[in-house]
Design an enzyme around this catalytic site. Structure first.
Site, PDB file in Angstrom:
ATOM      1  CE  LYS A  64      -7.174  20.670  19.466  1.00 41.00           C
ATOM      2  NZ  LYS A  64      -6.583  19.761  20.464  1.00 41.00           N
ATOM      3  CE  LYS A  89     -13.176  12.077  15.546  1.00 38.07           C
ATOM      4  NZ  LYS A  89     -11.741  11.995  15.770  1.00 38.07           N
ATOM      5  CE  LYS A 112     -13.038  12.248  24.750  1.00 37.34           C
ATOM      6  NZ  LYS A 112     -12.047  12.841  23.905  1.00 37.34           N
TER       7      LYS A 112
END
Ligand code: TRP
Length: 336
Positions: A117, A199, A202
Site C-alpha cells: 500500500k 483478487k 470492491k
C-alpha cells in the site's frame, strides 16, 4: 450451565470502501452467515481502518450504513450475531494504543500489505497505514476471539495479532485468547473477472473486474460475458485455466454443485452458453438479497437501532477486556 456461554467466539470485519462484491459474498459473508448457529459471532464495519487511505468522507459515511444493511440482507441475523460499527466502540482505538506500545517497528515494517500500500500511495504513507495491523489486533483481541475467518491477504495480520497477544500474555498473565485463522473449504478466493490472477476487489477502478451484489441482472450477465477466459473453449477446471476455473468456482458455490458436476453439466457446451447460465444463476441468487437491502435502507430508524444495540453488546465485552488490560499494566481505572 448455560450452553450459550460455551460457544467459541468468531469475529470478522469488513471495510466500508465499496458495495460488497460477489467475491466478498462468496469468500466471506456467505460463510459468516453459515457459522452463526455454531459460534458466538461478532461482525463489524471497520470504518476506522478506512482512514488509512484518502476517501471521500461523504462516501465513507454512506457506505458504512449501506454495509450494515448489506450484512443483514445477506443473512447476518442480529438475533444470533452481534453486528456493529467499529467507531461506535471506542475501546478499539484505546486498546490499539496499548498494543502499539507492545509492537516493534521492525515487525510492522515487514508487513507485505504495508509495503504494497505504501508503494501505491507514495504521497500518503501515514502512521495509520503503518499501524493498521495493530488496530486489527485490537479488534480481534478485545473480544477474546477464538476464530477469525480471513482471506490470504490478511493472514500475516492475524499472525502478528497472535505474536502480540502471546507476548502480552507472557509479560502480564493470561489476558488474551490466542485467535486462530478460520479456513473455509470452498470458494475462499474469487478472482477479478478481467485478471484472474488478482483478487476480485470492491475498490477496483474498472467495474468490469467485479460483480457488485447490487448489480442488475443485465449488468451481471454483461460482466460475465466480458469475463476473461482462456484460449480453448473447454469448461474444465485447471490451474492453467484460471479464467474459466474462477467462473466455475463461482458457479459451484452458488449452485451448490461440485466442480465435477459443473464440468459434466457443461461438457461440450462452450463458453458463451456457460457465461449466460452463470449470469442467470448469480442474478437470480442475488435478487432476494437486493430486495431485502432496499427495504432495509428505507427504514433508517431500524438500522440505527441495530447499530446502537450491536455497539452496546460489543462494548460490554470490550470494556471487560480493556479493564483487565489496564489493570495488568498499572493504568489506573476509575474504580480503584
Ligand atoms: N483488514 C480487514 C480487511 O481489509 C478488515 C478487518 C479489520 C478485519 N479488522 C478486522 C478482519 C479484524 C478480521 C478481523 O479485509
Amino acid at each position: 450451565m448455560n450452553m450459550e456461554n460455551k460457544k467459541q467466539v468468531m469475529l470478522s470485519g469488513i471495510q466500508p470502501t465499496g458495495i460488497f462484491t460477489l467475491g466478498n459474498y462468496i469468500g466471506a459473508i456467505k460463510n459468516w452467515e453459515k457459522v452463526q448457529q455454531e459460534y458466538k459471532c461478532l461482525y463489524f464495519i471497520a470504518n476506522l481502518h478506512s482512514l488509512t487511505v484518502k476517501n471521500d468522507p461523504k462516501i465513507i459515511k454512506q457506505l458504512t450504513l449501506d454495509s450494515v444493511a448489506l450484512l443483514l440482507a445477506c443473512g447476518i441475523d442480529i438475533k444470533k450475531s452481534i453486528v456493529f460499527i467499529q467507531s461506535h466502540v471506542p475501546r478499539h482505538a484505546e486498546l490499539s494504543w496499548v498494543l502499539a506500545c507492545h509492537t516493534q517497528f521492525g515487525e510492522l515494517s515487514r508487513m507485505t500489505q504495508f509495503k504494497d500500500k505504501s508503494s501505491k500511495n507514495a504521497d500518503n504513507i501515514n502512521a495509520g497505514l503503518f499501524c493498521y495491523p495493530v488496530l486489527m489486533a485490537a479488534d480481534i483481541l478485545l473480544y477474546q476471539a477464538n476464530y477469525v475467518p480471513i482471506g490470504a491477504d490478511q493472514k500475516q495480520h492475524l499472525e502478528i495479532t497472535r505474536d502480540i497477544a502471546n507476548r502480552f500474555n507472557k509479560l502480564y498473565g493470561d489476558i488474551f485468547e490466542i485467535p486462530n485463522p478460520y479456513i473455509q473449504k470452498k470458494g475462499a478466493r474469487i478472482m477479478s473477472l478481467q485478471d484472474p490472477t488478482s483478487k476480485m476487489s470492491k475498490s477496483d477502478n474498472n467495474p468490469n473486474c467485479y460483480i457488485s451484489i447490487l448489480d442488475t441482472k443485465d449488468v451481471i450477465i454483461k460482466k460475465f460475458k466480458r469475463a476473461v477466459t482462456d484460449s480453448d473453449t473447454n469448461i474444465i477446471y485447471s490451474d492453467d485455466k484460471p479464467g474459466i476455473s474462477n467462473l466455475m468456482t463461482i458457479y459451484s458455490v452458488i449452485s451448490g454443485k461440485s466442480i465435477k458436476e459443473t464440468e459434466q453439466e457443461f461438457a461440450g457446451k462452450g463458453y458463451g452458453y456457460f457465461k449466460t447460465a452463470i449470469g442467470e444463476l448469480v442474478a437470480c441468487h442475488l435478487k432476494p438479497i437486493q430486495d431485502k437491502y432496499e427495504k432495509l435502507l428505507e427504514d433508517k430508524k431500524y438500522l440505527q437501532e441495530v447499530c446502537l444495540n450491536g455497539a452496546e453488546q460489543a462494548s460490554k465485552i470490550a470494556s471487560k477486556t480493556l479493564n483487565k488490560v489496564y489493570k495488568s499494566l498499572g493504568i489506573l481505572t476509575k474504580n480503584f
